[in-house]
Design an enzyme around this catalytic site. Structure first.
Site, short mmCIF file in Angstrom:
data_model
loop_
_atom_site.label_atom_id
_atom_site.label_comp_id
_atom_site.label_asym_id
_atom_site.label_seq_id
_atom_site.Cartn_x
_atom_site.Cartn_y
_atom_site.Cartn_z
N ASP A 9 2.94 3.19 14.04
CA ASP A 9 3.85 3.66 13.14
C ASP A 9 4.38 4.43 14.20
OD1 ASP A 9 3.33 1.92 11.71
OD2 ASP A 9 2.35 3.16 9.90
N ASP A 131 6.79 -6.21 0.96
CA ASP A 131 5.68 -4.55 0.98
C ASP A 131 5.90 -4.41 -0.65
OD1 ASP A 131 5.86 -3.83 2.75
OD2 ASP A 131 7.91 -3.89 3.41
#
Length: 250
Positions: A9, A131
């Site tokens: 990330d 998500d």
């Protein structure tokens, strides 16, 4: 054997991790994502999941240079997500060397656009990002919750030909408390034809072994590596030995 996909990330060009998607919880784990990618490759991994957290928040791709450096310095098969909103974003990501693009928000807000990408680039190169918070789809870097039920969302897109689904239970992500095994089991039972990529909550080798035993095709993990819960130098071998030793699933 389950496919092992380490994650990087990125915020401000650095390796970071969040907890439950909270940007205020950011922890920096390295200045160079490309150095980390090289470590993953040297440890035997073939895939890499890269998330542009700046892009997810800004609603356009930001850390393209990071992607370019990773694909220049490694042979990893990279899928890239975060801030991919337009045709130009998709082209730039592929031109920067990504093999696949993960798309979540656009699949909710502009279904026609996502369908166009699926047709133009093919189902092997477009990953549907699902998500999930409390059974509903969240978008825009997990900051906005929708009323879209995850199962209805998947049913719609599987019907359109989606093959690859990256599903993250937001409540598990970055918490090192174990993945959402129940959620993934329900998805696998209802959509057995899908290549499900489980994401969020992996705390150690045992979690990966359990996902493999339950038939989940792929898993993304990150914080377990950065916090020393998983040794990337031995993980591939450890999971492979287990897969070879255990009885075949019927």
């Amino acid at each position: 054997m389950i496919e092992l996909i380490p994650a990087i990330d990125v915020i401000d060009g650095k390796c970071v991790r969040l907890a439950k998607g909270d940007y205020a919880s950011k922890t920096v784990y390295g200045e160079s994502p490309a150095d980390m990618a090289e470590l993953f490759e040297a440890s035997g991994f073939k895939r890499l999941h890269v998330v542009d957290l700046d892009g997810a928040k800004s609603k356009h791709v930001v850390n393209l240079a990071v992607l370019q450096e990773i694909t220049r310095r490694t042979s990893l098969v990279v899928d890239f997500g975060g801030g991919v909103k337009t045709d130009d974003d998709v082209r730039k990501v592929f031109d920067a060397g990504a093999s696949m693009v993960t798309v979540g928000s656009v699949a909710v807000t502009h279904r026609d656009v996502f369908a166009g990408w699926l047709e133009a680039f093919g189902s092997d190169r477009i990953i549907l990002g699902a998500d999930v918070r409390d059974g509903k789809i969240s978008i825009n870097g997990w900051r906005d919750d929708t009323s879209e039920d995850v199962m209805d969302f998947l049913e719609y897109y599987v019907g359109m030909g989606v093959k690859n689904v990256l599903c993250t239970d937001i409540s598990k992500d970055g918490m090192l408390q174990g993945p959402a095994f129940g959620l993934y089991s329900r998805i696998m039972e209802r959509f057995p034809q899908v290549n499900l990529i489980a994401s969020g909550g992996v705390s150690g080798v045992e979690d990966i072994v359990r996902l493999d035993k339950e038939g989940v095709p792929s898993v993304v993990f990150g914080k377990a590596v950065y916090e020393g819960r998983v040794d990337v130098r031995t993980l591939v071998g450890d999971v492979r030995k287990y897969a070879q030793a255990k009885p075949m699933r019927q």
